[in-house]
Motif scaffolding. Structure first.
Motif, PDB file in Angstrom:
ATOM      1  N   ARG A 106      -9.204   1.074   4.382  1.00 39.65           N
ATOM      2  CA  ARG A 106      -8.243   2.160   4.616  1.00 39.65           C
ATOM      3  C   ARG A 106      -6.868   1.883   4.131  1.00 39.65           C
ATOM      4  O   ARG A 106      -5.997   2.753   4.556  1.00 39.65           O
ATOM      5  CB  ARG A 106      -8.363   2.341   6.270  1.00 39.65           C
ATOM      6  CG  ARG A 106      -9.615   3.200   6.771  1.00 39.65           C
ATOM      7  CD  ARG A 106      -9.614   3.226   8.216  1.00 39.65           C
ATOM      8  NE  ARG A 106     -10.712   3.982   8.828  1.00 39.65           N
ATOM      9  CZ  ARG A 106     -12.067   3.670   8.643  1.00 39.65           C
ATOM     10  NH1 ARG A 106     -12.101   2.124   8.273  1.00 39.65           N
ATOM     11  NH2 ARG A 106     -12.942   4.256   9.000  1.00 39.65           N
ATOM     12  N   GLY A 107      -6.649   0.662   3.528  1.00 38.96           N
ATOM     13  CA  GLY A 107      -5.352   0.394   3.098  1.00 38.96           C
ATOM     14  C   GLY A 107      -4.247   0.109   3.876  1.00 38.96           C
ATOM     15  O   GLY A 107      -3.274   0.013   3.810  1.00 38.96           O
ATOM     16  N   LEU A 108      -4.958  -0.538   5.203  1.00 40.28           N
ATOM     17  CA  LEU A 108      -3.957  -0.611   6.355  1.00 40.28           C
ATOM     18  C   LEU A 108      -3.658  -2.240   6.156  1.00 40.28           C
ATOM     19  O   LEU A 108      -4.697  -3.198   5.884  1.00 40.28           O
ATOM     20  CB  LEU A 108      -4.452  -0.417   7.748  1.00 40.28           C
ATOM     21  CG  LEU A 108      -4.509   1.042   7.953  1.00 40.28           C
ATOM     22  CD1 LEU A 108      -4.980   1.460   9.249  1.00 40.28           C
ATOM     23  CD2 LEU A 108      -3.014   1.906   7.818  1.00 40.28           C
TER      24      LEU A 108
ATOM     25  N   CYS B  28       2.285   3.061   8.743  1.00 40.61           N
ATOM     26  CA  CYS B  28       1.255   2.824   9.727  1.00 40.61           C
ATOM     27  C   CYS B  28       0.594   1.475  10.177  1.00 40.61           C
ATOM     28  O   CYS B  28       0.281   1.245  11.458  1.00 40.61           O
ATOM     29  CB  CYS B  28      -0.013   3.647   9.324  1.00 40.61           C
ATOM     30  SG  CYS B  28      -0.124   5.403   8.903  1.00 40.61           S
ATOM     31  N   SER B  29       0.743   0.752   9.146  1.00 38.43           N
ATOM     32  CA  SER B  29       0.610  -0.837   9.438  1.00 38.43           C
ATOM     33  C   SER B  29       1.392  -1.399  10.579  1.00 38.43           C
ATOM     34  O   SER B  29       1.018  -2.363  11.264  1.00 38.43           O
ATOM     35  CB  SER B  29       0.381  -1.693   8.347  1.00 38.43           C
ATOM     36  OG  SER B  29      -0.519  -1.099   7.360  1.00 38.43           O
TER      37      SER B  29
ATOM     38  N   PHE C  70       3.763   5.143   3.486  1.00 37.52           N
ATOM     39  CA  PHE C  70       2.947   5.878   4.868  1.00 37.52           C
ATOM     40  C   PHE C  70       2.088   4.604   5.107  1.00 37.52           C
ATOM     41  O   PHE C  70       1.927   4.442   6.392  1.00 37.52           O
ATOM     42  CB  PHE C  70       2.189   7.012   4.005  1.00 37.52           C
ATOM     43  CG  PHE C  70       1.451   7.543   5.037  1.00 37.52           C
ATOM     44  CD1 PHE C  70       1.867   8.260   6.355  1.00 37.52           C
ATOM     45  CD2 PHE C  70      -0.119   7.340   5.034  1.00 37.52           C
ATOM     46  CE1 PHE C  70       1.005   8.791   7.127  1.00 37.52           C
ATOM     47  CE2 PHE C  70      -0.653   8.001   6.230  1.00 37.52           C
ATOM     48  CZ  PHE C  70      -0.255   8.526   7.370  1.00 37.52           C
ATOM     49  N   ARG C  71       1.250   3.987   4.363  1.00 39.48           N
ATOM     50  CA  ARG C  71       0.374   2.992   4.786  1.00 39.48           C
ATOM     51  C   ARG C  71       1.116   1.705   5.485  1.00 39.48           C
ATOM     52  O   ARG C  71       0.804   1.193   6.281  1.00 39.48           O
ATOM     53  CB  ARG C  71      -0.594   2.456   3.831  1.00 39.48           C
ATOM     54  CG  ARG C  71      -1.617   3.304   3.182  1.00 39.48           C
ATOM     55  CD  ARG C  71      -2.620   2.967   2.442  1.00 39.48           C
ATOM     56  NE  ARG C  71      -3.589   3.748   2.013  1.00 39.48           N
ATOM     57  CZ  ARG C  71      -3.678   4.517   0.819  1.00 39.48           C
ATOM     58  NH1 ARG C  71      -2.582   4.687   0.251  1.00 39.48           N
ATOM     59  NH2 ARG C  71      -4.671   5.339   0.495  1.00 39.48           N
TER      60      ARG C  71
ATOM     61  N   GLY D 258       0.756  -1.130   0.042  1.00 44.07           N
ATOM     62  CA  GLY D 258       0.052   0.110   0.014  1.00 44.07           C
ATOM     63  C   GLY D 258       0.840   1.319  -0.048  1.00 44.07           C
ATOM     64  O   GLY D 258       0.410   2.467   0.282  1.00 44.07           O
TER      65      GLY D 258
ATOM     66  N   SER E  41      -8.671  -2.831   5.925  1.00 47.83           N
ATOM     67  CA  SER E  41      -8.675  -3.157   4.615  1.00 47.83           C
ATOM     68  C   SER E  41      -8.917  -2.051   3.687  1.00 47.83           C
ATOM     69  O   SER E  41      -8.190  -1.346   2.698  1.00 47.83           O
ATOM     70  CB  SER E  41      -9.192  -4.380   3.903  1.00 47.83           C
ATOM     71  OG  SER E  41      -8.714  -4.412   2.528  1.00 47.83           O
TER      72      SER E  41
END
Length: 701
Positions: free
Chosen positions: A575-577, A468-469, A464-465, A461, A573
């Motif tokens: 949210r792209g995390l 964050c993940s 940045f994602r 992703g 998912s």
């Protein structure tokens, strides 16, 4: 001497050097950290409690440091293009492609798994192997240990349907054991006794395994070029996660395991462990050397070995064969339990099996040292939790001694005329805590660097994602660590007391309810809250030190409920995390498995037992698979249950007796005939009516 034999001899020296360097790093770092802790404690080891604290800390730190340096080593090797001494590096792709295949059995042991879902995964593997054009070299075996009639009857029906759909007559087989001795290892051993001599290799799958046809073919070709290798193990990737918990496990596995698996494989080399599935086994030496003995000790160290895989690898190593973990073998997949409670239930069985290995580690003759350490590694996976709990207890005792008891200037009978003044060194304490946290969390950020270096950011992703993940995964792992500590401590104690465990199929879909979570995690809530309350009465700083343990225990119920929800996983998912590359790339094997499992099942008005009794074609199938009729006492039991089943239906019959009835071809014939002629108001008469109405409804459509 062949190139393969030369490589086989050279890796022993290389492995020894690597292990000695690793040991030096781990032992040196642990010694330094233990000395730091000794200086942090108020009496600097002046009493028994402090020495116990340091001893337990050293064991736990050693365990953490080992994992840290394995990850660092794996990170460096991946930056350099992989381990040049690995098994796959010995052969070029062209050499492997030119290597012939050998007769191989692909076996899937089952025990009360979701039938249609599981066997559709096997269907996807079959078709992926067929696409390679080399299907003639492989046979497939479904090895059932299921005892619930509704499960094994459905298994037989779905198996026949698969055979017909795939045109796999004489290639896809089903065998069910009526008595499942020695768990999964006994299931595989029964297969080998019956059919093992027909095959050179065996690929072992779990119910949730997916293995690409190209990977299977490559594994067999490597084995043909490496005759000294007994087991070749892949490093499976977790897929198909739905709940938030499973998605976090899937993300962590996909991001971090390449580092750990690469480092571990480079340290173990030909002394690797076997994980029980997604691996290829050389059948002849496995049959000759891997028969599992009954343990002859006391308690859990008595009877059949529960966790068989590490033991089988050790026995092959003792016989002179090699076991290799090869992380570069891609397209090997498995699935995660959907909830924390399901993972902990599975761990309860695994902890008992791993603790059994202590007897083999200490007393089994001629095992290689690396395999003894593999046993120790498996034991520590669970024993570390009660050690952590003991560490917390000991630090609490030390705090009580310092706060409530009068200061002892001459602890433990100190004969020196000079008193020992208690002394805290907060700066040293902070340094020690930060260094320990670095061991735990630095590999996670090295994994981000690894993704950037290998240009696979888009699969996660973007940067940045991905960041964050990772931060989300760290927060969740911190919240779950105390819960796992208490659960694993309970499992270890239960194992040592030899508490009997049930053997059950794994839940793959159900979520955790609020009531269930509240009841299950109430003891942890009480323990954590009481400990923090007591810490507050001792010292505000000690109270703050207790919060990273007590807060997760207090939040255990809402945490596990939220994590178990598929809606939570879907929200993350969107949210792209917690994305993984396998979710964003197309692969025929995964597309097939997903498509087959999403196909709508045709509605049937009857249970598998009722279908076996009433539907002529299904009844005929089960009669053909039933074998010979029973005799003697079993025959008398069957005749009694037959009358009861006809007159009152089957639901009140104990499952073992019902299985006896449905395993007898004469009884199945009689049941079919008498059920169709039963009065319309009887149990079977009503089922016949439902079947007829259902058939008419389908015709009307």
């Amino acid at each position: 001497m062949t190139e393969s034999a030369t490589a086989s001899r050279s890796w022993h020296l290389q492995a020894t050097i690597r292990r000695l360097v690793l040991t030096a790093f781990v032992a040196g770092q642990t010694g330094l950290a233990s000395w730091f802790l000794l200086q942090v404690l108020p009496y600097h080891g002046g009493n028994v409690v402090e020495w116990l604290i340091v001893a337990v800390f050293a064991v736990l730190y050693l365990w953490i440091a080992f994992g840290f340096w394995i990850a660092v080593y794996g990170f460096l090797l991946r930056l350099l293009g992989g381990d040049r001494a690995s098994l796959l590096k010995r052969h070029t792709p062209n050499e492997l492609a030119a290597t012939p295949l050998s007769k191989t059995a692909i076996v899937m042991p089952l025990y009360h798994e979701p039938v249609s879902w599981t066997l559709k995964g096997l269907k996807a593997i079959y078709l992926d192997l067929a696409r390679s054009g080399r299907l003639d070299d492989f046979d497939f075996y479904i090895l059932s240990d299921s005892q619930d009639p509704d499960v094994w009857l459905q298994e037989q029906q779905v198996w026949l349907k698969l055979v017909e759909e795939l045109g796999a007559h004489g290639r896809l087989f089903y065998r069910r054991r009526r008595v499942n001795l020695n768990y999964k290892s006994g299931n595989v051993a029964d297969f080998l006794r019956r059919w093992g001599s027909q095959y050179q290799y065996m690929v072992v799958l779990d119910a949730d395994s997916l293995l690409a046809g190209d990977t299977i073919r490559t594994m067999v070709q490597v084995m043909n070029r490496e005759p000294q290798v007994g087991i070749l193990q892949t490093a499976p990737t977790i897929i198909n996660a739905r709940s938030a918990f499973a998605r976090i496990q899937q993300f962590a596995n996909r991001l971090y395991s390449p580092l750990f698996a690469t480092g571990l494989a480079a340290i173990q080399m030909g002394d690797a462990a076997f994980w029980g599935h997604n691996a290829v086994i050389r059948v002849a030496p496995f049959m000759a050397h891997c028969g599992l003995p009954k343990l002859k000790g006391a308690g859990i160290w008595q009877g059949p070995i529960m966790s068989h895989d590490f033991v089988e690898a050790a026995f092959l190593g003792r016989a002179g064969y090699e076991v290799w973990l090869e992380p570069a073998l891609g397209a090997s997949y498995e699935e995660s339990p959907p909830t924390l409670d399901d993972e902990l239930a599975r761990d309860q069985r695994w902890s008992k099996g791993n603790l059994q290995h202590a007897a083999l580690m200490l007393f089994s003759p001629r095992l290689r040292l690396a395999h003894r350490f593999a046993f120790l590694n498996g034991i520590m996976a669970y024993a570390s939790s009660p050690l952590w709990l003991l560490f917390l207890v000991l630090t609490t005792i030390a705090a009580v001694q310092l706060t409530i008891a009068p200061i002892d200037y001459f602890p433990d009978g100190r004969e020196s005329p000079f008193p020992l003044w208690p002394e805290w060194r907060p700066t040293w304490a902070i340094t020690l805590v930060v260094s320990t946290m670095a061991l735990l969390f630095l590999p996670k950020f090295l994994a981000i660097v690894d993704v950037v270096a290998h240009r696979t950011l888009s699969g996660f992703g973007g940067f940045f994602r991905l960041l964050c993940s990772v931060l989300l995964e760290i927060v969740v792992s911190v919240l779950l660590a105390p819960i796992r500590m208490l659960a694993h401590s309970h499992s270890v104690v239960s194992a040592l007391l030899n508490v009997r465990l049930s053997w059950a199929g794994q839940n793959r879909t159900e979520e955790t309810g609020w009531r269930e979570a509240a009841v299950r995690h109430l003891p942890g809530l009480i323990i954590g809250s009481a400990w923090s309350a007591f810490a507050w009465t001792l010292d505000p700083m000690f109270f703050l030190w207790s919060l990273p343990v007590s807060i997760p225990l207090a939040l255990a119920a809402p945490t596990t409920v939220w994590l178990s929800r598929s809606s939570s996983g879907e929200s993350l998912s969107r949210r792209g995390l917690l994305l993984t590359p396998e979710e964003r790339t197309r692969m025929p094997l995964l597309d097939d498995a997903r498509g087959f499992r999403e196909e709508a099942e045709s509605e049937v008005a009857l249970t598998p037992v009722e279908q076996a009794v009433l539907i002529p074609a299904v009844n005929r199938l089960h009669r053909q698979l039933a074998g010979r009729g029973a005799k003697g006492l079993k025959k008398e039991v069957i005749e009694g249950e037959l009358d009861a089943c006809v007159s009152r239906g089957y639901r009140g019959i104990e499952k073992g007796r019902l299985s006896l009835l449905l395993e007898d071809p004469q009884a199945l014939t009689a049941l079919h005939r008498r059920a169709w002629s039963a009065p319309s108001d009887s149990f079977w008469g009503q089922r016949v009516r439902n079947l007829v109405l259902h058939a008419q409804g389908l015709q009307d459509l």
